[in-house]
Scaffold this motif. Structure first.
Motif, PDB file in Angstrom:
ATOM      1  N   GLY A  34       0.773  -1.229   0.000  1.00 20.77           N
ATOM      2  CA  GLY A  34       0.000   0.000   0.000  1.00 20.77           C
ATOM      3  C   GLY A  34       0.805   1.280   0.000  1.00 20.77           C
ATOM      4  N   MET A  35       2.127   1.180   0.032  1.00 21.98           N
ATOM      5  CA  MET A  35       2.983   2.367   0.075  1.00 21.98           C
ATOM      6  C   MET A  35       3.791   2.488  -1.212  1.00 21.98           C
ATOM      7  SD  MET A  35       2.258   3.638   3.032  1.00 21.98           S
ATOM      8  CE  MET A  35       3.589   4.843   3.252  1.00 21.98           C
ATOM      9  N   GLU A  36       3.945   3.719  -1.694  1.00 20.18           N
ATOM     10  CA  GLU A  36       4.755   3.932  -2.883  1.00 20.18           C
ATOM     11  C   GLU A  36       6.192   3.514  -2.634  1.00 20.18           C
ATOM     12  OE1 GLU A  36       6.500   7.628  -5.562  1.00 20.18           O
ATOM     13  OE2 GLU A  36       4.507   7.861  -4.645  1.00 20.18           O
ATOM     14  N   SER A  37       6.719   2.666  -3.517  1.00 20.58           N
ATOM     15  CA  SER A  37       8.104   2.211  -3.379  1.00 20.58           C
ATOM     16  C   SER A  37       9.001   2.760  -4.487  1.00 20.58           C
ATOM     17  CB  SER A  37       8.166   0.680  -3.394  1.00 20.58           C
ATOM     18  OG  SER A  37       7.644   0.157  -4.613  1.00 20.58           O
ATOM     19  N   GLU A  38       8.447   2.951  -5.697  1.00 27.09           N
ATOM     20  CA  GLU A  38       9.243   3.466  -6.811  1.00 27.09           C
ATOM     21  C   GLU A  38       8.322   4.209  -7.774  1.00 27.09           C
ATOM     22  OE1 GLU A  38      12.648   0.447  -8.027  1.00 27.09           O
ATOM     23  OE2 GLU A  38      10.743  -0.628  -7.762  1.00 27.09           O
ATOM     24  N   ARG A  39       8.893   5.160  -8.480  1.00 27.18           N
ATOM     25  CA  ARG A  39       8.184   5.782  -9.596  1.00 27.18           C
ATOM     26  C   ARG A  39       9.160   6.021 -10.725  1.00 27.18           C
ATOM     27  NH1 ARG A  39       5.214  11.133  -8.707  1.00 27.18           N
ATOM     28  NH2 ARG A  39       4.287   9.991  -6.955  1.00 27.18           N
ATOM     29  N   TRP A  40       8.624   6.039 -11.945  1.00 25.14           N
ATOM     30  CA  TRP A  40       9.483   6.143 -13.127  1.00 25.14           C
ATOM     31  C   TRP A  40       8.671   6.688 -14.280  1.00 25.14           C
ATOM     32  CZ3 TRP A  40       9.571   2.680 -17.632  1.00 25.14           C
ATOM     33  CH2 TRP A  40      10.677   2.887 -18.468  1.00 25.14           C
ATOM     34  N   VAL A  65      10.639  13.868 -28.538  1.00 18.83           N
ATOM     35  CA  VAL A  65      10.977  12.434 -28.502  1.00 18.83           C
ATOM     36  C   VAL A  65      12.140  12.092 -29.431  1.00 18.83           C
ATOM     37  CG1 VAL A  65       8.613  11.812 -27.898  1.00 18.83           C
ATOM     38  CG2 VAL A  65       9.300  11.838 -30.308  1.00 18.83           C
ATOM     39  N   LYS A  66      12.664  13.092 -30.145  1.00 23.47           N
ATOM     40  CA  LYS A  66      13.720  12.831 -31.127  1.00 23.47           C
ATOM     41  C   LYS A  66      14.905  12.103 -30.512  1.00 23.47           C
ATOM     42  CE  LYS A  66      16.820  15.192 -34.351  1.00 23.47           C
ATOM     43  NZ  LYS A  66      17.255  16.511 -34.891  1.00 23.47           N
ATOM     44  N   ASP A  67      15.354  12.522 -29.346  1.00 21.43           N
ATOM     45  CA  ASP A  67      16.521  11.909 -28.702  1.00 21.43           C
ATOM     46  C   ASP A  67      16.138  10.980 -27.550  1.00 21.43           C
ATOM     47  OD1 ASP A  67      18.325  13.295 -30.394  1.00 21.43           O
ATOM     48  OD2 ASP A  67      18.107  15.084 -29.149  1.00 21.43           O
ATOM     49  N   ALA A  68      14.855  10.657 -27.443  1.00 20.86           N
ATOM     50  CA  ALA A  68      14.398   9.754 -26.383  1.00 20.86           C
ATOM     51  C   ALA A  68      14.749   8.317 -26.749  1.00 20.86           C
ATOM     52  CB  ALA A  68      12.886   9.899 -26.191  1.00 20.86           C
ATOM     53  N   PRO A  69      14.836   7.413 -25.757  1.00 17.36           N
ATOM     54  CA  PRO A  69      15.129   6.007 -26.054  1.00 17.36           C
ATOM     55  C   PRO A  69      13.965   5.350 -26.790  1.00 17.36           C
ATOM     56  CG  PRO A  69      14.553   6.277 -23.752  1.00 17.36           C
ATOM     57  CD  PRO A  69      14.679   7.661 -24.310  1.00 17.36           C
ATOM     58  N   SER A  70      14.264   4.325 -27.563  1.00 15.33           N
ATOM     59  CA  SER A  70      13.211   3.522 -28.179  1.00 15.33           C
ATOM     60  C   SER A  70      12.619   2.588 -27.133  1.00 15.33           C
ATOM     61  CB  SER A  70      13.774   2.695 -29.333  1.00 15.33           C
ATOM     62  OG  SER A  70      14.667   1.694 -28.832  1.00 15.33           O
ATOM     63  N   PHE A  71      11.494   1.944 -27.464  1.00 16.28           N
ATOM     64  CA  PHE A  71      10.908   1.011 -26.512  1.00 16.28           C
ATOM     65  C   PHE A  71      11.870  -0.134 -26.223  1.00 16.28           C
ATOM     66  CE2 PHE A  71       8.447  -2.578 -25.029  1.00 16.28           C
ATOM     67  CZ  PHE A  71       7.636  -1.984 -24.070  1.00 16.28           C
ATOM     68  N   GLY A  72      12.573  -0.599 -27.248  1.00 17.75           N
ATOM     69  CA  GLY A  72      13.541  -1.664 -27.029  1.00 17.75           C
ATOM     70  C   GLY A  72      14.627  -1.295 -26.032  1.00 17.75           C
ATOM     71  N   ALA A  75      12.759  -1.521 -22.495  1.00 17.98           N
ATOM     72  CA  ALA A  75      11.860  -2.653 -22.232  1.00 17.98           C
ATOM     73  C   ALA A  75      12.276  -3.446 -20.999  1.00 17.98           C
ATOM     74  CB  ALA A  75      11.805  -3.570 -23.454  1.00 17.98           C
ATOM     75  N   HIS A  76      13.581  -3.690 -20.834  1.00 19.14           N
ATOM     76  CA  HIS A  76      14.043  -4.479 -19.702  1.00 19.14           C
ATOM     77  C   HIS A  76      13.793  -3.743 -18.385  1.00 19.14           C
ATOM     78  CE1 HIS A  76      16.383  -7.465 -17.528  1.00 19.14           C
ATOM     79  NE2 HIS A  76      17.040  -6.477 -16.942  1.00 19.14           N
ATOM     80  N   ARG A  77      14.059  -2.442 -18.376  1.00 25.30           N
ATOM     81  CA  ARG A  77      13.839  -1.683 -17.146  1.00 25.30           C
ATOM     82  C   ARG A  77      12.356  -1.615 -16.800  1.00 25.30           C
ATOM     83  NH1 ARG A  77      15.733   4.490 -15.546  1.00 25.30           N
ATOM     84  NH2 ARG A  77      15.425   4.223 -13.299  1.00 25.30           N
ATOM     85  N   LEU A  78      11.517  -1.407 -17.823  1.00 26.08           N
ATOM     86  CA  LEU A  78      10.083  -1.389 -17.581  1.00 26.08           C
ATOM     87  C   LEU A  78       9.623  -2.706 -16.961  1.00 26.08           C
ATOM     88  CD1 LEU A  78       7.191  -0.312 -17.871  1.00 26.08           C
ATOM     89  CD2 LEU A  78       7.225  -1.121 -20.248  1.00 26.08           C
ATOM     90  N   TYR A  79      10.123  -3.811 -17.500  1.00 25.09           N
ATOM     91  CA  TYR A  79       9.694  -5.113 -16.982  1.00 25.09           C
ATOM     92  C   TYR A  79      10.119  -5.294 -15.527  1.00 25.09           C
ATOM     93  CZ  TYR A  79       8.513 -10.015 -16.771  1.00 25.09           C
ATOM     94  OH  TYR A  79       7.944 -11.198 -16.423  1.00 25.09           O
ATOM     95  N   SER A  80      11.247  -4.708 -15.144  1.00 27.16           N
ATOM     96  CA  SER A  80      11.697  -4.845 -13.758  1.00 27.16           C
ATOM     97  C   SER A  80      10.737  -4.168 -12.793  1.00 27.16           C
ATOM     98  CB  SER A  80      13.110  -4.252 -13.600  1.00 27.16           C
ATOM     99  OG  SER A  80      13.091  -2.832 -13.718  1.00 27.16           O
ATOM    100  N   PHE A  81      10.081  -3.098 -13.237  1.00 31.56           N
ATOM    101  CA  PHE A  81       9.077  -2.444 -12.388  1.00 31.56           C
ATOM    102  C   PHE A  81       7.796  -3.270 -12.308  1.00 31.56           C
ATOM    103  CE2 PHE A  81      11.541   1.405 -13.648  1.00 31.56           C
ATOM    104  CZ  PHE A  81      11.831   1.879 -12.381  1.00 31.56           C
ATOM    105  N   LEU A  82       7.450  -3.940 -13.399  1.00 31.16           N
ATOM    106  CA  LEU A  82       6.209  -4.708 -13.451  1.00 31.16           C
ATOM    107  C   LEU A  82       6.334  -6.080 -12.804  1.00 31.16           C
ATOM    108  CD1 LEU A  82       5.131  -4.010 -17.163  1.00 31.16           C
ATOM    109  CD2 LEU A  82       4.379  -2.813 -15.099  1.00 31.16           C
ATOM    110  N   ASP A  83       7.541  -6.589 -12.712  1.00 29.57           N
ATOM    111  CA  ASP A  83       7.760  -7.962 -12.270  1.00 29.57           C
ATOM    112  C   ASP A  83       7.160  -8.215 -10.891  1.00 29.57           C
ATOM    113  OD1 ASP A  83       8.703 -10.562 -12.441  1.00 29.57           O
ATOM    114  OD2 ASP A  83      10.623 -10.063 -11.507  1.00 29.57           O
ATOM    115  N   GLY A  84       6.328  -9.250 -10.798  1.00 34.29           N
ATOM    116  CA  GLY A  84       5.747  -9.643  -9.520  1.00 34.29           C
ATOM    117  C   GLY A  84       4.619  -8.768  -9.038  1.00 34.29           C
ATOM    118  N   ALA A  85       4.127  -7.871  -9.891  1.00 37.77           N
ATOM    119  CA  ALA A  85       3.084  -6.932  -9.472  1.00 37.77           C
ATOM    120  C   ALA A  85       1.875  -7.032 -10.397  1.00 37.77           C
ATOM    121  CB  ALA A  85       3.610  -5.494  -9.489  1.00 37.77           C
ATOM    122  N   VAL A  86       0.733  -6.625  -9.908  1.00 39.15           N
ATOM    123  CA  VAL A  86      -0.465  -6.479 -10.725  1.00 39.15           C
ATOM    124  C   VAL A  86      -0.369  -5.165 -11.493  1.00 39.15           C
ATOM    125  CG1 VAL A  86      -2.960  -6.106 -10.654  1.00 39.15           C
ATOM    126  CG2 VAL A  86      -1.922  -7.873  -9.219  1.00 39.15           C
TER     127      VAL A  86
END
Length: 315
Positions: A34-40, A65-72, A75-86
């Protein structure tokens, strides 16, 4: 607030079709106990031009977005935030459909439990009609300076969940969320119990929105399985997503077999002209082939029109 780790996420995209459009911004907040642990949050280079109306809506331009990263790249960092969570989002099928398609382009499979906070609002506040994010903001008196930016919308959803906990109690919010997690990812206005009544037999099904005219008419040899497939949360087209978001009522008619379902679907689409049946709603004649039944007939095979089609026809 919820008895499991969850991530509130929001995306901004170049359009509404996961198969063709791409993500331009991602924001999320992860909660543990119930407590915020990370934001990104991050902008994402979509590899395509951002339409002017999207720039007008979100304030995100091609230059940003010209110099922003691509989804690829992320992708790995995003998955680390989602891992084990709803994965929680407002109208979660939209965000989940885009994420699954982005990972699929990389040859990866994303499978997560999802929680729709719009459905949660409908369950917690059934006395209210509107459960879109703008309606919730007005109902609860929430404030933001960044509506239609990913983190701004994530913070609004988090604030609304916090408001619900204070108004209704943490236990009621937890119980409602737990029930929704056991259900398929259905539209906010659709009663899940009705799906259990649909037989897995041949027939035609009808999706209705807010009025008496059908949004979509379909057929299947296994009605329940086909209806459920519309709400998988993995939509490849804008039309599929629109149907899943708008449907509030489902009806069906059983038929004797696949041919009966085919003929009934064709006739009903021509009668009702559902807005999402673009391919079959044009008035046209259905033809088939019928073997001649006697030597007096000049042809061994005859072409018959829809009015004369019976089970002994071929094709």
């Amino acid at each position: 607030m919820l008895p499991f780790p969850y991530v509130i996420l929001d995306l901004e995209t170049t359009g509404g079709t996961p198969l063709h459009d791409r993500i331009i911004e991602i924001a999320l907040i992860r909660f543990e106990e119930g407590m915020e642990s990370e934001r990104w949050e991050t902008l994402v280079n979509p590899g395509m031009s951002i339409p002017p109306f999207i720039t007008h809506l979100t304030g995100i331009s091609n230059g940003m977005v010209k110099d922003a990263p691509s989804f690829g790249d992320i992708a790995h960092r995003l998955y680390s935030f989602l891992d084990g969570a709803v994965l929680a989002a407002h109208n979660v099928r939209f965000d989940y459909g885009f994420l699954k398609n982005e990972y699929r382009r990389m040859g990866a499979l994303l499978q997560h439990k999802v929680l729709c906070t719009a459905r949660l609002s409908r369950k917690l506040y059934p006395q209210h009609k509107g459960h879109g994010l703008d309606a919730i903001v007005q109902r609860h008196g929430l404030k933001t300076e960044a509506r239609h930016r990913a983190m701004g919308d994530v913070e609004l959803v988090a604030a609304y969940l916090g408001m619900a906990r204070r108004e209704l109690g943490a236990r009621e919010v937890q119980e409602a969320a737990t029930v929704l997690l056991k259900d398929p990812s259905l539209p906010a206005g659709l009663d899940a119990s009705i799906l259990e009544q649909i037989p897995d037999r041949p027939g035609v099904y009808f999706f209705y929105g807010k009025n008496a005219l059908p949004l979509y008419i379909g057929k299947s040899v296994t009605l329940r399985s086909r209806v459920m497939s519309h709400f998988s949360g993995d939509h490849a087209s804008f039309s599929d997503m629109r149907i899943a978001q708008e449907v509030e009522r489902v009806e069906w008619m059983e038929t004797a077999g696949e041919l009966g379902a085919l003929l009934l679907e064709s006739r009903l689409i021509k009668e009702h002209h559902p807005i999402h049946n673009k391919r079959l709603r044009r008035s046209r004649t259905l033809f088939s082939l019928k073997l001649g039944d006697g030597s007096h007939e000049a042809q061994l095979v005859n072409i018959v029109t829809e009015e004369d089609i019976h089970p002994e026809v071929f094709g």
